[in-house]
Design a protein around this motif. Structure first.
Motif, PDB file in Angstrom:
ATOM      1  N   ALA A  29      -4.763   5.064   0.705  1.00 46.27           N
ATOM      2  CA  ALA A  29      -5.844   4.072   0.793  1.00 46.27           C
ATOM      3  C   ALA A  29      -5.312   2.668   0.559  1.00 46.27           C
ATOM      4  O   ALA A  29      -5.687   1.713   1.253  1.00 46.27           O
ATOM      5  CB  ALA A  29      -6.935   4.402  -0.223  1.00 46.27           C
ATOM      6  N   GLN A  30      -4.391   2.544  -0.418  1.00 48.40           N
ATOM      7  CA  GLN A  30      -3.805   1.234  -0.703  1.00 48.40           C
ATOM      8  C   GLN A  30      -2.964   0.743   0.467  1.00 48.40           C
ATOM      9  O   GLN A  30      -2.954  -0.443   0.783  1.00 48.40           O
ATOM     10  CB  GLN A  30      -2.959   1.308  -1.972  1.00 48.40           C
ATOM     11  CG  GLN A  30      -3.789   1.435  -3.242  1.00 48.40           C
ATOM     12  CD  GLN A  30      -2.934   1.576  -4.480  1.00 48.40           C
ATOM     13  OE1 GLN A  30      -1.711   1.572  -4.402  1.00 48.40           O
ATOM     14  NE2 GLN A  30      -3.574   1.710  -5.633  1.00 48.40           N
ATOM     15  N   SER A  31      -2.256   1.669   1.127  1.00 41.85           N
ATOM     16  CA  SER A  31      -1.423   1.269   2.264  1.00 41.85           C
ATOM     17  C   SER A  31      -2.269   0.805   3.437  1.00 41.85           C
ATOM     18  O   SER A  31      -1.798   0.068   4.297  1.00 41.85           O
ATOM     19  CB  SER A  31      -0.524   2.426   2.688  1.00 41.85           C
ATOM     20  OG  SER A  31      -1.286   3.471   3.275  1.00 41.85           O
ATOM     21  N   ARG A  32      -3.530   1.256   3.487  1.00 41.57           N
ATOM     22  CA  ARG A  32      -4.419   0.833   4.564  1.00 41.57           C
ATOM     23  C   ARG A  32      -5.038  -0.529   4.296  1.00 41.57           C
ATOM     24  O   ARG A  32      -5.602  -1.141   5.193  1.00 41.57           O
ATOM     25  CB  ARG A  32      -5.528   1.872   4.780  1.00 41.57           C
ATOM     26  CG  ARG A  32      -5.054   3.162   5.442  1.00 41.57           C
ATOM     27  CD  ARG A  32      -6.232   3.957   5.967  1.00 41.57           C
ATOM     28  NE  ARG A  32      -7.151   4.327   4.915  1.00 41.57           N
ATOM     29  CZ  ARG A  32      -7.115   5.490   4.263  1.00 41.57           C
ATOM     30  NH1 ARG A  32      -6.192   6.382   4.544  1.00 41.57           N
ATOM     31  NH2 ARG A  32      -8.003   5.760   3.315  1.00 41.57           N
ATOM     32  N   GLN A  33      -4.969  -0.989   3.056  1.00 42.11           N
ATOM     33  CA  GLN A  33      -5.501  -2.303   2.735  1.00 42.11           C
ATOM     34  C   GLN A  33      -4.674  -3.374   3.441  1.00 42.11           C
ATOM     35  O   GLN A  33      -3.447  -3.337   3.398  1.00 42.11           O
ATOM     36  CB  GLN A  33      -5.477  -2.538   1.218  1.00 42.11           C
ATOM     37  CG  GLN A  33      -6.416  -1.648   0.430  1.00 42.11           C
ATOM     38  CD  GLN A  33      -7.867  -1.910   0.740  1.00 42.11           C
ATOM     39  OE1 GLN A  33      -8.288  -3.066   0.851  1.00 42.11           O
ATOM     40  NE2 GLN A  33      -8.634  -0.856   0.913  1.00 42.11           N
ATOM     41  N   LYS A  35      -2.503  -6.546   4.238  1.00 41.00           N
ATOM     42  CA  LYS A  35      -1.626  -7.328   3.382  1.00 41.00           C
ATOM     43  C   LYS A  35      -2.133  -8.761   3.220  1.00 41.00           C
ATOM     44  O   LYS A  35      -1.888  -9.400   2.203  1.00 41.00           O
ATOM     45  CB  LYS A  35      -0.209  -7.322   3.958  1.00 41.00           C
ATOM     46  CG  LYS A  35       0.440  -5.947   3.941  1.00 41.00           C
ATOM     47  CD  LYS A  35       1.817  -5.976   4.576  1.00 41.00           C
ATOM     48  CE  LYS A  35       2.465  -4.602   4.553  1.00 41.00           C
ATOM     49  NZ  LYS A  35       3.778  -4.588   5.237  1.00 41.00           N
ATOM     50  N   LYS A  37      -5.426 -11.582   5.084  1.00 42.53           N
ATOM     51  CA  LYS A  37      -6.577 -11.688   5.990  1.00 42.53           C
ATOM     52  C   LYS A  37      -6.553 -13.028   6.716  1.00 42.53           C
ATOM     53  O   LYS A  37      -6.333 -14.072   6.102  1.00 42.53           O
ATOM     54  CB  LYS A  37      -7.882 -11.530   5.212  1.00 42.53           C
ATOM     55  CG  LYS A  37      -8.043 -10.152   4.577  1.00 42.53           C
ATOM     56  CD  LYS A  37      -9.379 -10.021   3.851  1.00 42.53           C
ATOM     57  CE  LYS A  37      -9.539  -8.627   3.267  1.00 42.53           C
ATOM     58  NZ  LYS A  37     -10.850  -8.470   2.568  1.00 42.53           N
ATOM     59  N   ASN A  69      -0.356  -4.586   9.787  1.00 40.42           N
ATOM     60  CA  ASN A  69      -1.213  -4.373   8.619  1.00 40.42           C
ATOM     61  C   ASN A  69      -1.750  -5.659   7.999  1.00 40.42           C
ATOM     62  O   ASN A  69      -1.591  -5.914   6.804  1.00 40.42           O
ATOM     63  CB  ASN A  69      -0.493  -3.532   7.562  1.00 40.42           C
ATOM     64  CG  ASN A  69      -1.455  -2.976   6.525  1.00 40.42           C
ATOM     65  OD1 ASN A  69      -2.646  -2.833   6.787  1.00 40.42           O
ATOM     66  ND2 ASN A  69      -0.945  -2.658   5.354  1.00 40.42           N
ATOM     67  N   SER A  71      -5.497  -8.247   8.559  1.00 40.31           N
ATOM     68  CA  SER A  71      -6.805  -8.238   9.219  1.00 40.31           C
ATOM     69  C   SER A  71      -6.989  -9.539   9.994  1.00 40.31           C
ATOM     70  O   SER A  71      -6.458 -10.586   9.609  1.00 40.31           O
ATOM     71  CB  SER A  71      -7.934  -8.054   8.209  1.00 40.31           C
ATOM     72  OG  SER A  71      -8.151  -9.250   7.471  1.00 40.31           O
TER      73      SER A  71
END
Length: 285
Positions: A29-33, A35, A37, A69, A71
């Motif tokens: 889950a943290q890796s999907r956050q 890096k 925005k 990674n 957004s």
């Protein structure tokens, strides 16, 4: 007694497996956050070449966001240029224009002075008095960008050989010279070489001359020094003069004749700059 020990071992193994699964889920889950925005502001109005670039950018950046990674959001609502909205983003992009309302300008200036990051393209630096985009924002055009007013441009959009400063973190992995995508290159009022706060990261190589095809002779450059990418060392920012695709105006088809992100090296320069602005290590790959 042996049965009791076996049960304890089974329970312990089960707990370890359960804890490992929870840890792996949390790590995943943290890796999907993301890096960092990114929020891109644009207007997408009037100039078809600028609109073409905006559409291209709003397709290309999300692909890079998925791959690296981060957004990426975009908006044409410049009223979002306020402290609360900007607080959710680490990097701001101006794809074509700039904010004009005093409160929007004040919010952006405060964001940058408080450590925000910015990348602007092409027309976002344009200012000419008198015009629809007067030079009436001294902090932005004279201090932040350092360029002052727009003076002239080449025509038609043409590819140029660019000289790259490889001593800067965001451009260290870009070839020292490369051929750009076609662009409408700008000339500026101020000589950026004389500004100690400005570090020029890319300029037009003399091998590019004559640059442009006219029809006006003033739209063909035969000599001179023209910076096209630079940073202001007092801020975390990079300006790129790219952002004007070649369009088939002559035959009234309005088709794209060139695309900025179709140029692999130029795209890497933009991506590396964005990653640097987002606080990421710039890879040589």
């Amino acid at each position: 007694m042996h049965t009791y020990l076996r049960i304890n071992k089974i329970i312990a193994c089960t707990l370890i497996c359960f804890a490992t699964c929870i840890w792996l889920q949390n790590a995943k889950a943290q890796s999907r956050q993301p890096k960092f925005k990114v929020i891109a502001f644009y207007t997408g109005k009037d100039d078809k070449a600028h609109i073409s670039f905006v559409h291209e950018a709003n397709k290309w950046f999300p692909r890079m966001a998925a791959k690296y990674n981060f957004s990426y959001d975009s908006t044409k609502n410049w009223n979002n240029m306020n402290a609360e909205f900007l607080s959710h983003y680490q990097v701001v992009l101006f794809l074509d224009t700039r904010p004009d309302a005093p409160d929007q300008r004040a919010a952006f200036e405060k964001y940058m002075k408080n450590g925000g990051a910015w990348m602007g393209f092409h027309f976002s630096a344009f200012a000419l008095t008198p015009s629809a985009f007067n030079q009436d924002w001294d902090w932005y055009h004279n201090e932040f960008l350092g360029s002052g007013q727009y003076v002239s441009n080449i025509w038609r959009p043409s590819a140029a050989i660019l000289d790259i400063d490889n001593q800067f973190a965001a451009t260290k992995n870009i070839p020292s010279k490369f051929k750009s995508a076609p662009n409408e290159w700008y000339r500026w009022e101020n000589d950026l070489r004389k500004n100690p706060d400005i570090q020029i990261l890319a300029s037009i190589d003399s091998a590019s001359f004559p640059l442009g095809t006219g029809p006006k002779q003033s739209e063909i450059w035969h000599s001179g020094y023209y910076p096209v990418v630079w940073t202001n060392k007092k801020y975390k920012m990079i300006y790129m003069n790219m952002g004007h695709n070649d369009i088939d105006y002559e035959h009234k088809t309005d088709k794209d004749l060139s695309l900025t992100f179709a140029n692999e090296t130029e795209s890497k320069m933009i991506l590396d700059a964005l990653l640097w602005l987002g606080g990421q290590k710039v890879s040589g790959k």
